[in-house]
Design a protein around this motif. Structure first.
Motif, PDB file in Angstrom:
ATOM      1  N   MET A   1      33.325  38.288  23.933  1.00  0.00           N
ATOM      2  CA  MET A   1      32.479  37.116  24.179  1.00  0.00           C
ATOM      3  C   MET A   1      32.390  36.235  22.935  1.00  0.00           C
ATOM      4  O   MET A   1      32.423  35.000  23.033  1.00  0.00           O
ATOM      5  N   ARG A   2      32.258  36.873  21.772  1.00  0.00           N
ATOM      6  CA  ARG A   2      32.223  36.094  20.531  1.00  0.00           C
ATOM      7  C   ARG A   2      33.547  35.365  20.313  1.00  0.00           C
ATOM      8  O   ARG A   2      33.570  34.223  19.847  1.00  0.00           O
ATOM      9  N   LEU A   3      34.635  36.023  20.660  1.00  0.00           N
ATOM     10  CA  LEU A   3      35.958  35.421  20.477  1.00  0.00           C
ATOM     11  C   LEU A   3      36.175  34.247  21.433  1.00  0.00           C
ATOM     12  O   LEU A   3      36.788  33.244  21.054  1.00  0.00           O
ATOM     13  N   HIS A   4      35.672  34.366  22.651  1.00  0.00           N
ATOM     14  CA  HIS A   4      35.923  33.351  23.687  1.00  0.00           C
ATOM     15  C   HIS A   4      34.662  32.552  24.002  1.00  0.00           C
ATOM     16  O   HIS A   4      34.489  32.102  25.135  1.00  0.00           O
ATOM     17  N   TRP A   5      33.808  32.317  23.022  1.00  0.00           N
ATOM     18  CA  TRP A   5      32.529  31.666  23.289  1.00  0.00           C
ATOM     19  C   TRP A   5      32.696  30.222  23.782  1.00  0.00           C
ATOM     20  O   TRP A   5      31.900  29.741  24.587  1.00  0.00           O
ATOM     21  N   ARG A   6      33.747  29.536  23.321  1.00  0.00           N
ATOM     22  CA  ARG A   6      33.966  28.160  23.794  1.00  0.00           C
ATOM     23  C   ARG A   6      34.260  28.153  25.293  1.00  0.00           C
ATOM     24  O   ARG A   6      33.741  27.306  26.035  1.00  0.00           O
ATOM     25  N   TYR A   7      35.096  29.072  25.730  1.00  0.00           N
ATOM     26  CA  TYR A   7      35.434  29.175  27.155  1.00  0.00           C
ATOM     27  C   TYR A   7      34.181  29.483  27.973  1.00  0.00           C
ATOM     28  O   TYR A   7      33.948  28.868  29.028  1.00  0.00           O
ATOM     29  N   LEU A   8      33.354  30.398  27.507  1.00  0.00           N
ATOM     30  CA  LEU A   8      32.134  30.756  28.218  1.00  0.00           C
ATOM     31  C   LEU A   8      31.178  29.566  28.308  1.00  0.00           C
ATOM     32  O   LEU A   8      30.535  29.352  29.343  1.00  0.00           O
TER      33      LEU A   8
ATOM     34  N   ALA B   1      30.294  46.578  25.231  1.00  0.00           N
ATOM     35  CA  ALA B   1      31.759  46.530  25.187  1.00  0.00           C
ATOM     36  C   ALA B   1      32.279  45.104  25.308  1.00  0.00           C
ATOM     37  O   ALA B   1      33.338  44.774  24.789  1.00  0.00           O
ATOM     38  N   ASP B   2      31.519  44.219  25.988  1.00  0.00           N
ATOM     39  CA  ASP B   2      31.962  42.845  26.211  1.00  0.00           C
ATOM     40  C   ASP B   2      31.701  41.915  25.029  1.00  0.00           C
ATOM     41  O   ASP B   2      32.377  40.892  24.890  1.00  0.00           O
TER      42      ASP B   2
ATOM     43  N   ALA C   1      40.187  36.329  41.315  1.00  0.00           N
ATOM     44  CA  ALA C   1      41.060  37.287  40.640  1.00  0.00           C
ATOM     45  C   ALA C   1      42.075  37.899  41.599  1.00  0.00           C
ATOM     46  O   ALA C   1      43.197  38.222  41.199  1.00  0.00           O
ATOM     47  N   ALA C   2      41.713  38.043  42.869  1.00  0.00           N
ATOM     48  CA  ALA C   2      42.581  38.711  43.833  1.00  0.00           C
ATOM     49  C   ALA C   2      43.572  37.773  44.509  1.00  0.00           C
ATOM     50  O   ALA C   2      44.733  38.131  44.719  1.00  0.00           O
ATOM     51  N   ILE C   3      43.131  36.562  44.858  1.00  0.00           N
ATOM     52  CA  ILE C   3      43.989  35.678  45.667  1.00  0.00           C
ATOM     53  C   ILE C   3      44.259  34.338  45.007  1.00  0.00           C
ATOM     54  O   ILE C   3      45.021  33.532  45.540  1.00  0.00           O
TER      55      ILE C   3
ATOM     56  N   PRO D   1      38.908  36.252  30.345  1.00  0.00           N
ATOM     57  CA  PRO D   1      39.545  37.302  29.546  1.00  0.00           C
ATOM     58  C   PRO D   1      39.384  38.672  30.198  1.00  0.00           C
ATOM     59  O   PRO D   1      38.283  39.042  30.625  1.00  0.00           O
ATOM     60  N   ALA D   2      40.461  39.416  30.261  1.00  0.00           N
ATOM     61  CA  ALA D   2      40.436  40.712  30.937  1.00  0.00           C
ATOM     62  C   ALA D   2      39.478  41.691  30.265  1.00  0.00           C
ATOM     63  O   ALA D   2      38.953  42.599  30.917  1.00  0.00           O
ATOM     64  N   GLU D   3      39.242  41.499  28.955  1.00  0.00           N
ATOM     65  CA  GLU D   3      38.375  42.429  28.240  1.00  0.00           C
ATOM     66  C   GLU D   3      36.890  42.153  28.485  1.00  0.00           C
ATOM     67  O   GLU D   3      36.029  42.895  27.992  1.00  0.00           O
ATOM     68  N   ILE D   4      36.564  41.089  29.214  1.00  0.00           N
ATOM     69  CA  ILE D   4      35.179  40.799  29.596  1.00  0.00           C
ATOM     70  C   ILE D   4      35.012  41.179  31.066  1.00  0.00           C
ATOM     71  O   ILE D   4      35.708  40.666  31.940  1.00  0.00           O
ATOM     72  N   SER D   5      34.083  42.055  31.365  1.00  0.00           N
ATOM     73  CA  SER D   5      33.859  42.492  32.739  1.00  0.00           C
ATOM     74  C   SER D   5      33.331  41.340  33.586  1.00  0.00           C
ATOM     75  O   SER D   5      32.805  40.342  33.056  1.00  0.00           O
TER      76      SER D   5
END
Length: 301
Positions: free
Chosen positions: A64-71, A59-60, A242-244, A178-182
């Protein structure tokens, strides 16, 4: 409130685990080169994480392919560079100097958050940070202020500062996950990329440096760093951010010297002095002053 409390607990747990890493890593700094120690640390962490991440990777993968530069950036900053710089610093930097430099990461986080996100630096945060910094200075000087004036910085201190900057940048950027990546998928991707980026430097070390000594202390340090400091602590830290948010998590990280002192007592048998107790009270009090919203306390009465 439950989410924030959980975030604070996660940040505190990660900080405690990382404190133990400084004690162990310092003891093996001259037995295994920094890139190789970092490589094995993250290889162990990746092996621990994959069973949890594999079910979510399908699912990720599109995200991941879309945001590979960020990763790739996160892997370079948080995996390949951060701890390698700390391990490199440990070869030439004394413990007093390291204790002086570690607390600069939250300061960098606050400044970067102000510059890039316009996050306000409130008077309460400034006061809390000042109290924490005073507590850290009491801890590292053991109440003898003349010790601070006699500190001599080495090249390793600059490596440590660079490592602190990497930690600050990682903490600042991880909020953009990205929220769509766990969380598990994000960590698996950055761990794997970080290990891959480290391979050329590991080969270089193997060619020009003596072979590492895989004694029991070195193996123990690798397992503790891989399972605890990388696998468990990074999951905790990601959830804390993510929480604080990075600023509040950074303030909790400010307490690392306090827990490092406790680890030194338990593992190395170092003497506990009144300055340690005073410094600990100031560190904890400063964290509470910077993170606890008095309005929520009044509302709960």
């Amino acid at each position: 409130m439950k989410s924030k409390n959980a975030g604070m607990a996660a940040a505190l747990a990660a900080t405690i685990i990382w404190a133990g890493n400084f004690v162990l890593a310092r003891g093996v700094a001259h037995h295994i080169p920094p890139f190789q120690l970092n490589f094995w640390r993250w290889a162990v962490a990746l092996a621990c994480l994959l069973p949890f991440a594999l079910p979510k990777l399908r699912a990720d993968l599109p995200a991941m392919r879309l945001h590979w530069r960020y990763l790739c950036v996160m892997a370079l900053v948080g995996v390949s560079a951060l701890n390698t710089l700390i391990y490199k610093a440990g070869q030439t930097t004394e413990s007093l100097n390291m204790a002086l430099l570690v607390p600069t990461a939250p300061i960098m986080i606050i400044i970067m958050s102000r510059i890039f996100y316009g996050e306000p630096i409130t008077r309460r945060r400034l006061f809390g940070l000042a109290v924490v910094l005073l507590g850290v200075l009491v801890l590292i000087s053991r109440g003898e202020w003349s010790r601070l004036a006699s500190v001599q910085f080495t090249s390793g201190d600059f490596w440590a500062l660079a490592g602190a900057a990497c930690f600050a940048l990682y903490s600042l950027l991880v909020r953009n996950r990205p929220a769509e990546i766990s969380v598990e998928g994000f960590n698996a991707a950055t761990f794997a990329l970080g290990v891959a980026f480290t391979v050329p430097f590991v080969i270089w070390e193997a060619l020009v440096m003596p072979r590492p000594e895989f004694t029991m202390p070195v193996i123990t340090a690798i397992l503790y760093a891989g399972v605890g400091c990388s696998f468990a602590a990074y999951l905790l830290w990601t959830r804390a951010i993510a929480a604080i948010g990075p600023v509040m998590a950074g303030v909790v990280y400010y307490s690392l010297p306090l827990f490092a002192a406790v680890a030194s007592l338990l593992i190395l048998g170092e003497e506990v002095r009144p300055a340690h107790l005073l410094g600990g009270v100031l560190v904890v009090g400063g964290i509470l002053a910077a993170t606890v919203d008095t309005r929520l306390l009044r509302a709960g009465k």
